[in-house]
Design an enzyme around this catalytic site. Sequence first.
Site, PDB file in Angstrom:
ATOM      1  N   ARG A 267       1.747  15.092   5.756  1.00  0.00           N
ATOM      2  CA  ARG A 267       2.560  15.624   6.860  1.00  0.00           C
ATOM      3  C   ARG A 267       4.050  15.695   6.519  1.00  0.00           C
ATOM      4  NH1 ARG A 267       2.181  13.047  12.257  1.00  0.00           N
ATOM      5  NH2 ARG A 267       0.945  11.299  11.454  1.00  0.00           N
TER       6      ARG A 267
ATOM      7  N   LEU B  48       0.837  -1.205   0.000  1.00  0.00           N
ATOM      8  CA  LEU B  48       0.000   0.000   0.000  1.00  0.00           C
ATOM      9  C   LEU B  48       0.872   1.256   0.000  1.00  0.00           C
ATOM     10  CD1 LEU B  48      -2.848  -0.950   2.500  1.00  0.00           C
ATOM     11  CD2 LEU B  48      -2.568  -1.499   0.067  1.00  0.00           C
TER      12      LEU B  48
HETATM   13  C1  UD1 Z   1      -3.039   1.369  10.122  1.00  0.00           C
HETATM   14  C2  UD1 Z   1      -3.925   0.333  10.774  1.00  0.00           C
HETATM   15  C3  UD1 Z   1      -3.699   0.339  12.287  1.00  0.00           C
HETATM   16  C4  UD1 Z   1      -2.246   0.076  12.576  1.00  0.00           C
HETATM   17  C5  UD1 Z   1      -1.364   1.087  11.843  1.00  0.00           C
HETATM   18  C6  UD1 Z   1       0.080   0.694  11.965  1.00  0.00           C
HETATM   19  C7  UD1 Z   1      -5.936   0.213   9.395  1.00  0.00           C
HETATM   20  C8  UD1 Z   1      -7.358   0.586   9.288  1.00  0.00           C
HETATM   21  N1  UD1 Z   1      -5.324   0.625  10.489  1.00  0.00           N
HETATM   22  O1  UD1 Z   1      -3.476   2.630  10.611  1.00  0.00           O
HETATM   23  O2  UD1 Z   1      -4.495  -0.655  12.925  1.00  0.00           O
HETATM   24  O3  UD1 Z   1      -2.005   0.133  13.983  1.00  0.00           O
HETATM   25  O4  UD1 Z   1      -1.683   1.113  10.444  1.00  0.00           O
HETATM   26  O5  UD1 Z   1       0.874   1.709  11.411  1.00  0.00           O
HETATM   27  O6  UD1 Z   1      -5.421  -0.467   8.548  1.00  0.00           O
HETATM   28  N2  UD1 Z   1      -3.103   3.697   2.474  1.00  0.00           N
HETATM   29  C9  UD1 Z   1      -3.513   3.655   1.169  1.00  0.00           C
HETATM   30  N3  UD1 Z   1      -4.758   4.087   0.851  1.00  0.00           N
HETATM   31  C10 UD1 Z   1      -5.638   4.538   1.799  1.00  0.00           C
HETATM   32  C11 UD1 Z   1      -5.199   4.573   3.138  1.00  0.00           C
HETATM   33  C12 UD1 Z   1      -3.943   4.139   3.451  1.00  0.00           C
HETATM   34  O7  UD1 Z   1      -2.751   3.252   0.286  1.00  0.00           O
HETATM   35  O8  UD1 Z   1      -6.764   4.883   1.432  1.00  0.00           O
HETATM   36  C13 UD1 Z   1      -1.736   3.239   2.794  1.00  0.00           C
HETATM   37  C14 UD1 Z   1      -0.891   4.350   3.344  1.00  0.00           C
HETATM   38  O9  UD1 Z   1      -0.156   4.966   2.307  1.00  0.00           O
HETATM   39  C15 UD1 Z   1       0.026   3.619   4.304  1.00  0.00           C
HETATM   40  C16 UD1 Z   1      -0.799   2.450   4.773  1.00  0.00           C
HETATM   41  O10 UD1 Z   1      -1.841   2.294   3.838  1.00  0.00           O
HETATM   42  O11 UD1 Z   1       1.151   3.089   3.650  1.00  0.00           O
HETATM   43  C17 UD1 Z   1      -1.361   2.654   6.167  1.00  0.00           C
HETATM   44  O12 UD1 Z   1      -2.214   3.751   6.154  1.00  0.00           O
HETATM   45  P1  UD1 Z   1      -2.315   4.739   7.378  1.00  0.00           P
HETATM   46  O13 UD1 Z   1      -3.313   5.787   7.075  1.00  0.00           O
HETATM   47  O14 UD1 Z   1      -0.967   5.166   7.801  1.00  0.00           O
HETATM   48  O15 UD1 Z   1      -2.924   3.759   8.475  1.00  0.00           O
HETATM   49  P2  UD1 Z   1      -3.064   4.068   9.990  1.00  0.00           P
HETATM   50  O16 UD1 Z   1      -4.216   4.951  10.206  1.00  0.00           O
HETATM   51  O17 UD1 Z   1      -1.769   4.468  10.532  1.00  0.00           O
END
Ligand code: UD1
Length: 458
Positions: free
Chosen positions: A18, A11
């Site tokens: 940020r 992903l």
């Molecule tokens: C996620 C987890 C959380 C975990 C944390 C660890 C979920 C719902 N939550 O939260 O339980 O503790 O990671 O770091 O999975 N991304 C996409 N498309 C999107 C959203 C995210 O590609 O629509 C990718 C982001 O670029 C990133 C990763 O997914 O690489 C994680 O997304 P992020 O928003 O950081 O998740 P957290 O809210 O931190």
Amino acid sequence: MSDRKLAVVVLAAGKGSRMKSDLPKVLHPVAGRPMLGHVLASVATLAPVETVVVVAPGMDDVAAAAAPARCAVQDRPLGTGHAVAAARETLAPLVAAAKGQGGLDLLVVFGDCPLITPDTLGRLVAARQEPKAPDFVGLAFRPADPAAYGRVILDAKGRIEKIVEFADADSAQRGINLCNAGPLLGDAGLLFDLIARLGSHNAQGEHYLTDIFSLAHAEGRPAGVVECPAEEVLGVNSRADLALVEGVMQQRLRRAAMAAGATLVDPATVWLSADTALGRDVTVQPSVFFGPGVTVGDRVEIRSFCHLEGAEVGDDVVLGPYARLRPGARLGRGAHVGNFVEIKNAELGEGAKANHLTYLGDATVGAAANIGAGTITCNYDGFLKHRTEIGAGAFIGSNTALVAPVSVGEGALVAAGSTITQDVPADALAIERSEQENRKGLAARLRARGKARKNKTS
Ligand code: UD1
Ligand code: CA
């Protein structure tokens, strides 16, 4: 062991706002390599049949960096579950083909967590290959400060019952310190089916990938948990996080270099790239920088304040202090390169020496040649770059300008202070200076005249 195949989804569609950057987050380098490159390198050790990187629209440079991995586009950032769903179409033929065969597992990892190790990913995959393996495996960790991570709720059998995002957790759940690291693994077909059922009735209005665990649990499909060290799942959301991750990566690289037989006198001051290759019995003095693409042979001594990138350093070389090797620098066995010497796209033969204040660019220097202090290859005429060839055993006197294209033959001698614009034949002596004139007593007379003038005005 089962003969299940593996596909991976990375992903990387998050905006990373940020970071306050024009560069997509996953392209920010750690140890000289984009974060995404680290993740893909770890993933590659599992030999997956396919790796798909999920990007946002317009992230063409991420797609280019991901190659040969394929990319899928998530049209809007609606959450991690929605992001995995974006890879469904790309993987559909593989999922279908796997049905008749041993099956296909799907591993999901995050592109902004570059510290994940092959060992941890291997343990996730292994957990699915045991007899009576659970349908899913989640990766968890126990941080000193669980902060805003999703909390992993286990059932009585130690299986994952659900994962609750921090924003949705009650205070009892927030008290749990087993946190979701993000990555998970499960049968690809099953995973895509569960993801298709995800809702977004939660605090953030997102399709949470983590919700597949409660859906699976409700259907009696067990999910196991694998724990890893907290440092491996440090995610990068800000420049401060990037610096933290860089620090951990540097520690790992330094430890690996030392384990492979290099002495780092003061490891904390040596900066390495992910691909830096140091030989056996190399000694690196304090404060040395290795940019990408550096290979160093055995028994090399690198003295303080050297800066190297894209360079090949042969066995037994002595480098620095204060030497700069730019891309295309190649030093033969036993060469010596000393202080304030810059070498770019140039080769020094075995035992050649350039010990002081020199620029060698677009040049070939033969074995055992001696390049005097202040020698400059004038390789650029304002329009084009030209080469300088210096033969084996040649001696270039101090403060020589070699105006390229030009060659100095084997065993030739160039007198100090010469500006060489014509080729020098082998074994010839080239001298190009205006003749010296000594005017007897003139310095003393000038001094006396100056003194007299000074006395008059004061
Ligand atoms: C996620 C987890 C959380 C975990 C944390 C660890 C979920 C719902 N939550 O939260 O339980 O503790 O990671 O770091 O999975 N991304 C996409 N498309 C999107 C959203 C995210 O590609 O629509 C990718 C982001 O670029 C990133 C990763 O997914 O690489 C994680 O997304 P992020 O928003 O950081 O998740 P957290 O809210 O931190
Ligand atoms: Ca995150």
